[in-house]
Scaffold this motif. Structure first.
Motif, PDB file in Angstrom:
ATOM      1  N   PRO A   1      18.823  83.353  29.371  1.00 29.29           N
ATOM      2  CA  PRO A   1      19.862  84.309  29.755  1.00 29.29           C
ATOM      3  C   PRO A   1      20.881  84.567  28.649  1.00 29.29           C
ATOM      4  O   PRO A   1      21.477  85.643  28.569  1.00 29.29           O
ATOM      5  N   ALA A   2      21.046  83.587  27.745  1.00 29.82           N
ATOM      6  CA  ALA A   2      22.030  83.738  26.664  1.00 29.82           C
ATOM      7  C   ALA A   2      21.473  84.486  25.471  1.00 29.82           C
ATOM      8  O   ALA A   2      22.218  84.877  24.566  1.00 29.82           O
ATOM      9  N   GLY A   3      20.154  84.687  25.438  1.00 31.44           N
ATOM     10  CA  GLY A   3      19.538  85.370  24.300  1.00 31.44           C
ATOM     11  C   GLY A   3      18.255  84.676  23.899  1.00 31.44           C
ATOM     12  O   GLY A   3      17.584  84.047  24.724  1.00 31.44           O
ATOM     13  N   ALA A   4      17.914  84.756  22.637  1.00 31.62           N
ATOM     14  CA  ALA A   4      16.727  84.076  22.115  1.00 31.62           C
ATOM     15  C   ALA A   4      17.148  82.746  21.528  1.00 31.62           C
ATOM     16  O   ALA A   4      18.063  82.679  20.709  1.00 31.62           O
ATOM     17  N   THR A   5      16.480  81.691  21.958  1.00 29.27           N
ATOM     18  CA  THR A   5      16.811  80.348  21.479  1.00 29.27           C
ATOM     19  C   THR A   5      15.698  79.851  20.567  1.00 29.27           C
ATOM     20  O   THR A   5      14.516  79.883  20.919  1.00 29.27           O
ATOM     21  N   LEU A   6      16.086  79.372  19.400  1.00 25.65           N
ATOM     22  CA  LEU A   6      15.153  78.866  18.405  1.00 25.65           C
ATOM     23  C   LEU A   6      15.349  77.363  18.252  1.00 25.65           C
ATOM     24  O   LEU A   6      16.464  76.902  17.954  1.00 25.65           O
ATOM     25  N   GLU A   7      14.288  76.604  18.475  1.00 27.93           N
ATOM     26  CA  GLU A   7      14.322  75.165  18.242  1.00 27.93           C
ATOM     27  C   GLU A   7      13.970  74.912  16.787  1.00 27.93           C
ATOM     28  O   GLU A   7      12.973  75.435  16.276  1.00 27.93           O
ATOM     29  N   LEU A   8      14.771  74.083  16.117  1.00 27.14           N
ATOM     30  CA  LEU A   8      14.589  73.847  14.700  1.00 27.14           C
ATOM     31  C   LEU A   8      14.100  72.434  14.418  1.00 27.14           C
ATOM     32  O   LEU A   8      14.292  71.523  15.227  1.00 27.14           O
ATOM     33  N   SER A   9      13.490  72.260  13.251  1.00 27.34           N
ATOM     34  CA  SER A   9      12.993  70.938  12.872  1.00 27.34           C
ATOM     35  C   SER A   9      14.125  70.000  12.484  1.00 27.34           C
ATOM     36  O   SER A   9      13.947  68.783  12.474  1.00 27.34           O
ATOM     37  N   ALA A  10      15.274  70.571  12.140  1.00 26.06           N
ATOM     38  CA  ALA A  10      16.434  69.756  11.792  1.00 26.06           C
ATOM     39  C   ALA A  10      17.687  70.463  12.292  1.00 26.06           C
ATOM     40  O   ALA A  10      17.892  71.646  12.029  1.00 26.06           O
ATOM     41  N   GLY A  11      18.518  69.725  13.048  1.00 25.19           N
ATOM     42  CA  GLY A  11      19.764  70.303  13.531  1.00 25.19           C
ATOM     43  C   GLY A  11      19.643  70.916  14.909  1.00 25.19           C
ATOM     44  O   GLY A  11      18.567  70.958  15.510  1.00 25.19           O
ATOM     45  N   ASP A  12      20.760  71.416  15.396  1.00 25.30           N
ATOM     46  CA  ASP A  12      20.827  71.977  16.739  1.00 25.30           C
ATOM     47  C   ASP A  12      20.077  73.303  16.832  1.00 25.30           C
ATOM     48  O   ASP A  12      19.910  74.010  15.830  1.00 25.30           O
ATOM     49  N   PRO A  13      19.631  73.661  18.050  1.00 20.11           N
ATOM     50  CA  PRO A  13      18.996  74.967  18.244  1.00 20.11           C
ATOM     51  C   PRO A  13      19.966  76.105  17.936  1.00 20.11           C
ATOM     52  O   PRO A  13      21.188  75.924  17.949  1.00 20.11           O
TER      53      PRO A  13
ATOM     54  N   VAL B   1      24.547  79.588   6.961  1.00 17.30           N
ATOM     55  CA  VAL B   1      23.314  79.450   6.178  1.00 17.30           C
ATOM     56  C   VAL B   1      22.761  78.043   6.402  1.00 17.30           C
ATOM     57  O   VAL B   1      23.393  77.050   6.061  1.00 17.30           O
ATOM     58  N   ARG B   2      21.582  77.991   6.999  1.00 17.79           N
ATOM     59  CA  ARG B   2      20.932  76.707   7.284  1.00 17.79           C
ATOM     60  C   ARG B   2      19.590  76.669   6.565  1.00 17.79           C
ATOM     61  O   ARG B   2      18.667  77.393   6.928  1.00 17.79           O
ATOM     62  N   THR B   3      19.499  75.855   5.530  1.00 16.26           N
ATOM     63  CA  THR B   3      18.259  75.726   4.778  1.00 16.26           C
ATOM     64  C   THR B   3      17.693  74.325   4.961  1.00 16.26           C
ATOM     65  O   THR B   3      18.345  73.435   5.501  1.00 16.26           O
ATOM     66  N   GLY B   4      16.455  74.143   4.528  1.00 19.50           N
ATOM     67  CA  GLY B   4      15.810  72.851   4.691  1.00 19.50           C
ATOM     68  C   GLY B   4      15.381  72.582   6.119  1.00 19.50           C
ATOM     69  O   GLY B   4      15.164  71.438   6.508  1.00 19.50           O
ATOM     70  N   THR B   5      15.236  73.642   6.892  1.00 21.73           N
ATOM     71  CA  THR B   5      14.788  73.497   8.274  1.00 21.73           C
ATOM     72  C   THR B   5      13.867  74.664   8.615  1.00 21.73           C
ATOM     73  O   THR B   5      13.890  75.686   7.936  1.00 21.73           O
ATOM     74  N   GLU B   6      13.048  74.494   9.642  1.00 19.59           N
ATOM     75  CA  GLU B   6      12.158  75.573  10.061  1.00 19.59           C
ATOM     76  C   GLU B   6      12.144  75.682  11.579  1.00 19.59           C
ATOM     77  O   GLU B   6      12.506  74.737  12.288  1.00 19.59           O
ATOM     78  N   VAL B   7      11.740  76.844  12.059  1.00 24.10           N
ATOM     79  CA  VAL B   7      11.707  77.104  13.494  1.00 24.10           C
ATOM     80  C   VAL B   7      10.426  76.516  14.073  1.00 24.10           C
ATOM     81  O   VAL B   7       9.321  76.792  13.606  1.00 24.10           O
ATOM     82  N   LEU B   8      10.589  75.699  15.118  1.00 19.79           N
ATOM     83  CA  LEU B   8       9.444  75.068  15.781  1.00 19.79           C
ATOM     84  C   LEU B   8       8.943  75.889  16.957  1.00 19.79           C
ATOM     85  O   LEU B   8       7.742  75.920  17.234  1.00 19.79           O
ATOM     86  N   SER B   9       9.868  76.544  17.657  1.00 23.36           N
ATOM     87  CA  SER B   9       9.482  77.344  18.820  1.00 23.36           C
ATOM     88  C   SER B   9      10.598  78.319  19.145  1.00 23.36           C
ATOM     89  O   SER B   9      11.740  78.175  18.675  1.00 23.36           O
ATOM     90  N   ALA B  10      10.256  79.328  19.949  1.00 25.64           N
ATOM     91  CA  ALA B  10      11.234  80.332  20.359  1.00 25.64           C
ATOM     92  C   ALA B  10      11.032  80.654  21.831  1.00 25.64           C
ATOM     93  O   ALA B  10       9.909  80.643  22.334  1.00 25.64           O
ATOM     94  N   ARG B  11      12.146  80.958  22.496  1.00 23.73           N
ATOM     95  CA  ARG B  11      12.059  81.327  23.915  1.00 23.73           C
ATOM     96  C   ARG B  11      13.266  82.192  24.264  1.00 23.73           C
ATOM     97  O   ARG B  11      14.316  82.111  23.630  1.00 23.73           O
ATOM     98  N   ARG B  12      13.091  83.031  25.270  1.00 25.71           N
ATOM     99  CA  ARG B  12      14.183  83.850  25.777  1.00 25.71           C
ATOM    100  C   ARG B  12      14.908  83.103  26.879  1.00 25.71           C
ATOM    101  O   ARG B  12      14.285  82.496  27.765  1.00 25.71           O
TER     102      ARG B  12
END
Length: 474
Positions: free
Chosen positions: A245-257, A232-243
Motif C-alpha cells: 500500500p505504501a508503494g514498491a518495496t525493495l529488499e536489499l542484500s545489505a541495509g534496510d528495505p 546513494v546506497r552502493t555495495g548492495t543489490e536488490v534481492l526482491s521487489a513487491r507492491r
C-alpha cells in the motif's frame, strides 16, 4: 506477393538509421527505411533530447545561484510542470511528422511496421493492421534497431511494473519518491533531474557510482547528489521487489528495505535483435552483433549492424559516426570501389577504439574522451597524468563565485600525445571537443603549446596542463 526491391534497406529510423539511409541516398542508391515506432527514434523522444531537457532547468537555476547579482533575483525553485511542458516541446509532443518530411525531402522511402528477415536480403514488414509487405535489398541491409533497457531477473521486479529510462523521460508528473536501480549514466542523470523536481530519490548500486570514470569525477558527482537530497546506497543489490500500500518495496542484500512510489531500472542495456528473425541467417537472436570497422556483420558481405546494436559504443553521436562510415562503405562497395578499412579511413569507425567522447549531464558535468588513467595503465601504456583544479583558472573565477571542478589529462609518454581527458565542472561539455580533436589527430604536445587559449576562459586549462608537462608555470 512480389517483393519491392531497393538497393539498400535500413531497419530502424532513429538517428543512426537516418544517417545510414542519408549516406546511401547521397551515394545514388534507392533506399528504404523501416520503422515500427517514431521516425527519429530513441534519442529524439525517449533518451538524449528529453533527458537533457529535464536536466536543464536545474542547471540554469544553479548557474544563477552561483553568481552574486543574479542569485538575489532568484525567488523560487524548479517548476516541474513547466519543465515537463518544455520537455514536451523539445520532444515535439512525440509527433514525428517533421522527421517524416525530412525523409521525403531527402528521397528516402519509409515503410512503417516490424521488420523480420525471411532469408538473405529478404525482409517481411508487418504493419499495425496485420498486413505483411515483403521487401528485398539488391546490395545491403543495415540493422539500426538500437538497444533497450535491461530488466534484471529479480524476483517480483516485473510484477511491480518498474520504470525504464523511457518512462522516466516521458513521465507527465514527478512521483513523490523514486528508487533507482543502478548508478551509471542514466541513473545519475535521472536522480539529478527528479531530485530537482522535489522527488525523494534513492540510488541503489551494486558497485560504485559511474563505474569506469576517474575517481575525482565520481567523488564530485556523488557528493553533489547527496547535497541535493539524493540517498546513494552502493555495495548492495536488490534481492526482491513487491507492491505494498505504501508503494514498491525493495529488499536489499545489505541495509534496510527501500520503499518508493516508483522504481526506475537503469542497470544496463540489451540489443534489440530478438524479433528480427535472425535465426533465418544462422545468427543468434537477442544478442549484440559482431562487426568489423566498416560495420559489416562478420561472415556477411551484405549485412551491416550500426549503432548500439553492435555494442561498440552506446551513444547517439558515436552511432551517427558509425553510420557515416557504414553508408560510405555500402555505397562504395555497390559501385565496385575498393573500400579502405585501415584506421582513420572514411570507411572505418576507428574512433570507437580510442577516442569515444561522453558527457554525463549531472552536477557537475562529467566530460570524458579516450582512456582513463586506470584503463591506460591496464593497456600497458607508459603514461603521465596531468591534474589541474579548474577553480584556479581566471575564467572559472569570473563564471561563478564558488566554482568547483577538476581536469585530468593522460599523456602517452612514448609518443608525447594525449590519449585521454576527463573534465568535471559546470558546462565542461563544451571543453570536450578540443580534447577529442587532440586525441584523434594525435597532435604532439609540443605543437599544442602553440594553440593559445583565450583569456579569461576555462579553456586555459590546456595551458596549465602543458606548463605542468614542461615543468614550467606562472
Amino acid at each position: 506477393m512480389t517483393a519491392r526491391e531497393y538497393d539498400v534497406i535500413v531497419i530502424g529510423a532513429g538517428a543512426v538509421g537516418e544517417n545510414v539511409a542519408d549516406a546511401a541516398v547521397q551515394g545514388g542508391m534507392s533506399t528504404l527505411i523501416v520503422e515500427a515506432e517514431l521516425v527519429g527514434g530513441e534519442c529524439s523522444y525517449w533518451a538524449c533530447m528529453p533527458s537533457k531537457a529535464l536536466l536543464r532547468p536545474a542547471s540554469a537555476l544553479r548557474a544563477a545561484h552561483d553568481v552574486g547579482g543574479a542569485r538575489e533575483a532568484v525567488t523560487g525553485g524548479v517548476d516541474p510542470s513547466a519543465a515537463f511542458a518544455r520537455r514536451d516541446r523539445i520532444a515535439h509532443g512525440w509527433d514525428d511528422s517533421a522527421q517524416v518530411r525530412w525523409l521525403d525531402k531527402t528521397g528516402i522511402a519509409l515503410l512503417r511496421g516490424l521488420a523480420r528477415f525471411d532469408g538473405p536480403r529478404q525482409i517481411v514488414v508487418a504493419g499495425d493492421d496485420g498486413a505483411e509487405t515483403p521487401v528485398s535489398a539488391r546490395h545491403a541491409v543495415a540493422i539500426c534497431t538500437g538497444s533497450a533497457a535491461l530488466l534484471p531477473d529479480i524476483p517480483g521486479l516485473a510484477d511491480i511494473a518498474p520504470w525504464t529510462s523511457r518512462d522516466a523521460t516521458s513521465a507527465r508528473t514527478a512521483p513523490r519518491s523514486l528508487a533507482i536501480l543502478g548508478a551509471g549514466l542514466v541513473a545519475t542523470e535521472m536522480a539529478a533531474a527528479y531530485a530537482s523536481f522535489g522527488t525523494e530519490v534513492t540510488v541503489i548500486g551494486r558497485s560504485g557510482v559511474l563505474r569506469g570514470q576517474e575517481p575525482f569525477a565520481v567523488e564530485l558527482v556523488t557528493e553533489s547528489l547527496r547535497r541535493s537530497g539524493v540517498t546513494v546506497r552502493t555495495g548492495t543489490e536488490v534481492l526482491s521487489a513487491r507492491r505494498t500500500p505504501a508503494g514498491a518495496t525493495l529488499e536489499l542484500s545489505a541495509g534496510d528495505p527501500v520503499t518508493a512510489e516508483e522504481v526506475l531500472v537503469a542497470t544496463g542495456r540489451i540489443a534489440r535483435t530478438g524479433d528480427l528473425g535472425l535465426e533465418t541467417l544462422a545468427l543468434p537472436t537477442g544478442d549484440w552483433l559482431d562487426v568489423d570497422d566498416t560495420l559489416r556483420v562478420r561472415g556477411f558481405d551484405w549485412l551491416y549492424a550500426v549503432g548500439d546494436v553492435n555494442h561498440r559504443a552506446l551513444s547517439t553521436h558515436q552511432g551517427k559516426y558509425q553510420a557515416r562510415a557504414a553508408g560510405a562503405a555500402i555505397a562504395a562497395r555497390a559501385a565496385g570501389i575498393p573500400v579502405d578499412d585501415t584506421p582513420w579511413s572514411a570507411y572505418a569507425a576507428t574512433a570507437d577504439h580510442s577516442a569515444v567522447p561522453q558527457v554525463v549531464f549531472t552536477d557537475p558535468e562529467i566530460a570524458t574522451v579516450g582512456l582513463t588513467a586506470d584503463a591506460a595503465t591496464a593497456a600497458g601504456r607508459s603514461i603521465r597524468i596531468l591534474d589541474y583544479d579548474l577553480s584556479w583558472i581566471g575564467g572559472a573565477t569570473t563564471r561563478a563565485d564558488d566554482y568547483r571542478g577538476h581536469a585530468r589529462a593522460i599523456v602517452d609518454e612514448d609518443r608525447g600525445v594525449l590519449i585521454g581527458a576527463t573534465f568535471a565542472g559546470p558546462d565542461v561539455a563544451e571543453l570536450l571537443h578540443a580534447a577529442t580533436i587532440a586525441i584523434v589527430g594525435e597532435v604532439p604536445l609540443e605543437r599544442l603549446w602553440h594553440a593559445v587559449p583565450a583569456y579569461p576562459t576555462v579553456s586555459e586549462v590546456w595551458l596549465r596542463w602543458l606548463e605542468e608537462y614542461r615543468g614550467t608555470g606562472t
